[in-house]
Write a protein that holds these residues in place. Structure first.
Motif, PDB file in Angstrom:
ATOM      1  N   ARG A 148      -7.562   3.103  12.530  1.00 17.64           N
ATOM      2  CA  ARG A 148      -8.611   2.483  11.718  1.00 17.64           C
ATOM      3  C   ARG A 148      -8.147   1.155  11.122  1.00 17.64           C
ATOM      4  O   ARG A 148      -8.914   0.183  11.057  1.00 17.64           O
ATOM      5  CB  ARG A 148      -9.053   3.442  10.613  1.00 17.64           C
ATOM      6  CG  ARG A 148      -9.895   4.621  11.107  1.00 17.64           C
ATOM      7  CD  ARG A 148     -10.370   5.491   9.960  1.00 17.64           C
ATOM      8  NE  ARG A 148     -11.171   6.610  10.416  1.00 17.64           N
ATOM      9  CZ  ARG A 148     -12.469   6.554  10.686  1.00 17.64           C
ATOM     10  NH1 ARG A 148     -13.119   5.411  10.536  1.00 17.64           N
ATOM     11  NH2 ARG A 148     -13.120   7.638  11.085  1.00 17.64           N
ATOM     12  N   LEU A 149      -6.899   1.108  10.684  1.00 23.14           N
ATOM     13  CA  LEU A 149      -6.398  -0.134  10.087  1.00 23.14           C
ATOM     14  C   LEU A 149      -6.192  -1.212  11.146  1.00 23.14           C
ATOM     15  O   LEU A 149      -6.432  -2.398  10.892  1.00 23.14           O
ATOM     16  CB  LEU A 149      -5.120   0.127   9.304  1.00 23.14           C
ATOM     17  CG  LEU A 149      -5.262   1.086   8.113  1.00 23.14           C
ATOM     18  CD1 LEU A 149      -3.965   1.143   7.313  1.00 23.14           C
ATOM     19  CD2 LEU A 149      -6.430   0.695   7.212  1.00 23.14           C
ATOM     20  N   PRO A 158      -2.977   0.808  -4.316  1.00 26.92           N
ATOM     21  CA  PRO A 158      -2.680   2.237  -4.178  1.00 26.92           C
ATOM     22  C   PRO A 158      -3.743   2.929  -3.316  1.00 26.92           C
ATOM     23  O   PRO A 158      -4.943   2.712  -3.514  1.00 26.92           O
ATOM     24  CB  PRO A 158      -2.726   2.756  -5.614  1.00 26.92           C
ATOM     25  CG  PRO A 158      -2.633   1.538  -6.476  1.00 26.92           C
ATOM     26  CD  PRO A 158      -3.293   0.448  -5.700  1.00 26.92           C
ATOM     27  N   ALA A 159      -3.299   3.737  -2.347  1.00 28.63           N
ATOM     28  CA  ALA A 159      -4.234   4.444  -1.474  1.00 28.63           C
ATOM     29  C   ALA A 159      -3.519   5.582  -0.781  1.00 28.63           C
ATOM     30  O   ALA A 159      -2.361   5.449  -0.380  1.00 28.63           O
ATOM     31  CB  ALA A 159      -4.834   3.492  -0.431  1.00 28.63           C
ATOM     32  N   GLY A 186      -9.362   6.392   0.872  1.00 27.33           N
ATOM     33  CA  GLY A 186      -8.159   5.580   0.773  1.00 27.33           C
ATOM     34  C   GLY A 186      -8.003   4.661   1.966  1.00 27.33           C
ATOM     35  O   GLY A 186      -7.684   3.471   1.829  1.00 27.33           O
ATOM     36  N   VAL A 187      -8.237   5.186   3.154  1.00 29.52           N
ATOM     37  CA  VAL A 187      -8.145   4.367   4.368  1.00 29.52           C
ATOM     38  C   VAL A 187      -9.177   3.249   4.330  1.00 29.52           C
ATOM     39  O   VAL A 187      -8.887   2.094   4.665  1.00 29.52           O
ATOM     40  CB  VAL A 187      -8.332   5.236   5.627  1.00 29.52           C
ATOM     41  CG1 VAL A 187      -8.362   4.360   6.881  1.00 29.52           C
ATOM     42  CG2 VAL A 187      -7.207   6.257   5.749  1.00 29.52           C
ATOM     43  N   GLU A 188     -10.391   3.557   3.913  1.00 33.18           N
ATOM     44  CA  GLU A 188     -11.447   2.550   3.891  1.00 33.18           C
ATOM     45  C   GLU A 188     -11.148   1.439   2.897  1.00 33.18           C
ATOM     46  O   GLU A 188     -11.462   0.267   3.151  1.00 33.18           O
ATOM     47  CB  GLU A 188     -12.790   3.197   3.573  1.00 33.18           C
ATOM     48  CG  GLU A 188     -13.958   2.219   3.451  1.00 33.18           C
ATOM     49  CD  GLU A 188     -14.107   1.285   4.645  1.00 33.18           C
ATOM     50  OE1 GLU A 188     -14.568   0.146   4.445  1.00 33.18           O
ATOM     51  OE2 GLU A 188     -13.760   1.694   5.780  1.00 33.18           O
ATOM     52  N   SER A 189     -10.514   1.757   1.777  1.00 32.89           N
ATOM     53  CA  SER A 189     -10.182   0.707   0.807  1.00 32.89           C
ATOM     54  C   SER A 189      -9.193  -0.292   1.399  1.00 32.89           C
ATOM     55  O   SER A 189      -9.292  -1.501   1.151  1.00 32.89           O
ATOM     56  CB  SER A 189      -9.612   1.330  -0.472  1.00 32.89           C
ATOM     57  OG  SER A 189      -8.338   1.908  -0.249  1.00 32.89           O
ATOM     58  N   VAL A 204       0.842  -1.195   0.000  1.00 36.73           N
ATOM     59  CA  VAL A 204       0.000   0.000   0.000  1.00 36.73           C
ATOM     60  C   VAL A 204       0.878   1.245   0.000  1.00 36.73           C
ATOM     61  O   VAL A 204       1.820   1.353   0.786  1.00 36.73           O
ATOM     62  CB  VAL A 204      -0.919   0.025   1.243  1.00 36.73           C
ATOM     63  CG1 VAL A 204      -1.765   1.299   1.269  1.00 36.73           C
ATOM     64  CG2 VAL A 204      -1.800  -1.214   1.298  1.00 36.73           C
ATOM     65  N   ALA A 205       0.574   2.172  -0.878  1.00 42.59           N
ATOM     66  CA  ALA A 205       1.211   3.493  -0.906  1.00 42.59           C
ATOM     67  C   ALA A 205       0.441   4.342  -1.894  1.00 42.59           C
ATOM     68  O   ALA A 205      -0.465   3.855  -2.594  1.00 42.59           O
ATOM     69  CB  ALA A 205       2.692   3.402  -1.301  1.00 42.59           C
ATOM     70  N   ARG A 206       0.792   5.624  -1.992  1.00 40.27           N
ATOM     71  CA  ARG A 206       0.086   6.508  -2.931  1.00 40.27           C
ATOM     72  C   ARG A 206       0.505   6.264  -4.376  1.00 40.27           C
ATOM     73  O   ARG A 206      -0.290   6.394  -5.288  1.00 40.27           O
ATOM     74  CB  ARG A 206       0.349   7.975  -2.562  1.00 40.27           C
ATOM     75  CG  ARG A 206      -0.337   8.425  -1.282  1.00 40.27           C
ATOM     76  CD  ARG A 206      -0.078   9.894  -1.022  1.00 40.27           C
ATOM     77  NE  ARG A 206       1.340  10.168  -0.849  1.00 40.27           N
ATOM     78  CZ  ARG A 206       1.886  11.372  -0.828  1.00 40.27           C
ATOM     79  NH1 ARG A 206       1.120  12.446  -1.009  1.00 40.27           N
ATOM     80  NH2 ARG A 206       3.181  11.533  -0.645  1.00 40.27           N
TER      81      ARG A 206
END
Length: 253
Positions: free
Chosen positions: A116-117, A57-58, A65-68, A31-33
């Protein structure tokens, strides 16, 4: 094969976590942008180690992004066994001079996204077992602007969660390195040696990750790589905060 999800995986400690876990034959979710950087790393790891690598990607400063990522962690059909909360960035130490929107984004990535994660991961890990590594910092033991405050929260919450969820087979470890050679400082526009930190205080990313994985496997709530940083943390417990915060200002990040 175990599956690990790593945030901030495109460079620095995140990429090093990915390489060491792939070497241990773990499948990965990166995970990263930057999708391009993730795809490049994924191709490298698939070719060298033959592991499955999923690219996600998030932007963890963004709620969507966090929710994905959280949705992927809650997936019990293809569960994640290890979550590495590594995403983050630094800001200049002068809080009043920083853009407040940057400070809020900083807080969201370091604290809200990590929380959240963790919450999502626990939904699928409890009873089944799993590990969570929260990449914090030795700065979390020292007064050093909002970065220290964020990392202090992460350390305290990891300590509590490690004790609380051990009964469910889940360990939570706050990995607390000191200054480490990665691209973290370059992204802030600082050249090597410009941070005002002597050379002997710098750690190697490989050693930091190796120590974090070892201590997580042992169920430790806090992992501090290297004896010199263990000594520094011990001193922070007895020295006045006015002194430690003054010393901390020597580094620019």
């Amino acid at each position: 094969m175990p599956t690990a999800l790593i945030t901030g995986a495109s460079a620095g400690l995140g990429a090093e976590f990915a390489r060491q876990l792939a070497r241990r034959r773990a499948d990965l979710i990166l995970v990263a942008r930057s999708a391009d950087a993730l795809e490049q790393l994924a191709t490298e790891l698939r070719g060298e180690y033959g592991v499955a690598v999923e690219v996600l990607p998030a932007d963890l400063a963004d709620a969507a992004g966090v929710e994905s990522v959280a949705a992927r962690l809650r997936d019990t059909a293809d569960p994640v066994d290890l979550l590495v909360n590594n995403a983050g960035f630094g800001l200049p130490l002068r809080f009043a001079d920083n853009d407040i929107d940057d400070e809020v984004r900083h807080l969201r990535v370091h604290v809200e996204a990590s929380m959240r994660l963790m919450h999502a991961a626990l939904q699928s890990m409890r009873g089944r077992g799993g590990r969570i590594i929260n990449v914090a910092s030795v700065a979390g033991f020292i007064s050093r602007s909002t970065y220290s405050a964020c990392k202090s929260w992460l350390i305290g919450f990891s300590r509590w969660a490690n004790a609380e969820y051990a009964r469910d087979g889940v360990s939570v470890t706050a990995l607390c390195p000191g200054f480490t050679h990665t691209s973290f400082h370059e992204r802030m526009g600082l050249a090597v040696g410009e941070e005002g930190v002597p050379g002997f205080m710098w750690l190697n990313a490989r050693d930091v990750v190796r120590t974090g994985l070892r201590d997580a496997a042992r169920g430790k709530s806090v992992s501090i790589p290297s004896l010199r940083y263990k000594a520094i943390v011990a001193l922070t417990r007895v020295l006045p905060s006015s002194l430690t915060s003054g010393v901390a200002r020597r580094g620019r990040v």
